[in-house]
Write a protein that holds these residues in place. Structure first.
Motif, PDB file in Angstrom:
ATOM      1  N   THR A 102       0.842  -1.195   0.000  1.00 36.17           N
ATOM      2  CA  THR A 102       0.000   0.000   0.000  1.00 36.17           C
ATOM      3  C   THR A 102       0.876   1.243   0.000  1.00 36.17           C
ATOM      4  O   THR A 102       1.860   1.306   0.729  1.00 36.17           O
ATOM      5  N   VAL A 103       0.504   2.208  -0.834  1.00 38.76           N
ATOM      6  CA  VAL A 103       1.183   3.502  -0.871  1.00 38.76           C
ATOM      7  C   VAL A 103       0.138   4.603  -0.808  1.00 38.76           C
ATOM      8  O   VAL A 103      -1.023   4.389  -1.162  1.00 38.76           O
ATOM      9  N   GLU A 104       0.551   5.775  -0.332  1.00 37.83           N
ATOM     10  CA  GLU A 104      -0.353   6.921  -0.252  1.00 37.83           C
ATOM     11  C   GLU A 104       0.169   8.023  -1.160  1.00 37.83           C
ATOM     12  O   GLU A 104       1.372   8.274  -1.212  1.00 37.83           O
ATOM     13  N   HIS A 105      -0.754   8.669  -1.861  1.00 37.84           N
ATOM     14  CA  HIS A 105      -0.410   9.770  -2.760  1.00 37.84           C
ATOM     15  C   HIS A 105      -1.422  10.888  -2.571  1.00 37.84           C
ATOM     16  O   HIS A 105      -2.591  10.642  -2.266  1.00 37.84           O
ATOM     17  N   ALA A 106      -0.974  12.116  -2.774  1.00 36.97           N
ATOM     18  CA  ALA A 106      -1.890  13.254  -2.808  1.00 36.97           C
ATOM     19  C   ALA A 106      -2.701  13.174  -4.104  1.00 36.97           C
ATOM     20  O   ALA A 106      -2.202  12.713  -5.125  1.00 36.97           O
ATOM     21  N   VAL A 107      -3.941  13.615  -4.044  1.00 41.16           N
ATOM     22  CA  VAL A 107      -4.808  13.570  -5.227  1.00 41.16           C
ATOM     23  C   VAL A 107      -4.411  14.685  -6.183  1.00 41.16           C
ATOM     24  O   VAL A 107      -4.377  15.857  -5.812  1.00 41.16           O
ATOM     25  N   ASN A 108      -4.056  14.305  -7.410  1.00 44.41           N
ATOM     26  CA  ASN A 108      -3.814  15.260  -8.486  1.00 44.41           C
ATOM     27  C   ASN A 108      -4.125  14.548  -9.803  1.00 44.41           C
ATOM     28  O   ASN A 108      -4.250  13.325  -9.829  1.00 44.41           O
TER      29      ASN A 108
END
Length: 61
Positions: free
Chosen positions: A34-40
């Motif tokens: 699992t990885v987390e990214h900012a929404v863009n």
């Protein structure tokens, strides 16, 4: 700030190289990672291309 949590649920084996490279660019190397990214727009476009291989959860930071 909205973020997405992306989890790889299906292997990239047997799929085109372009989809494998998209998984790699998202930071996914192993199953159930699992990885987390900012929404863009760029991240959402990559997620849409491999949506059949990943599970996506949105959350607020």
């Amino acid at each position: 700030m909205k973020k997405v949590r992306v989890t790889q649920v299906k292997s990239g084996i047997g799929y085109p190289l372009r989809e494998k490279m998209t998984l790699k660019s998202l930071g996914l190397r192993k199953m159930h990672q699992t990885v987390e990214h900012a929404v863009n727009p760029q991240i959402m476009g990559m997620i849409n291309k491999v949506s059949h291989l990943v599970k996506v959860e949105e959350f607020e930071d």
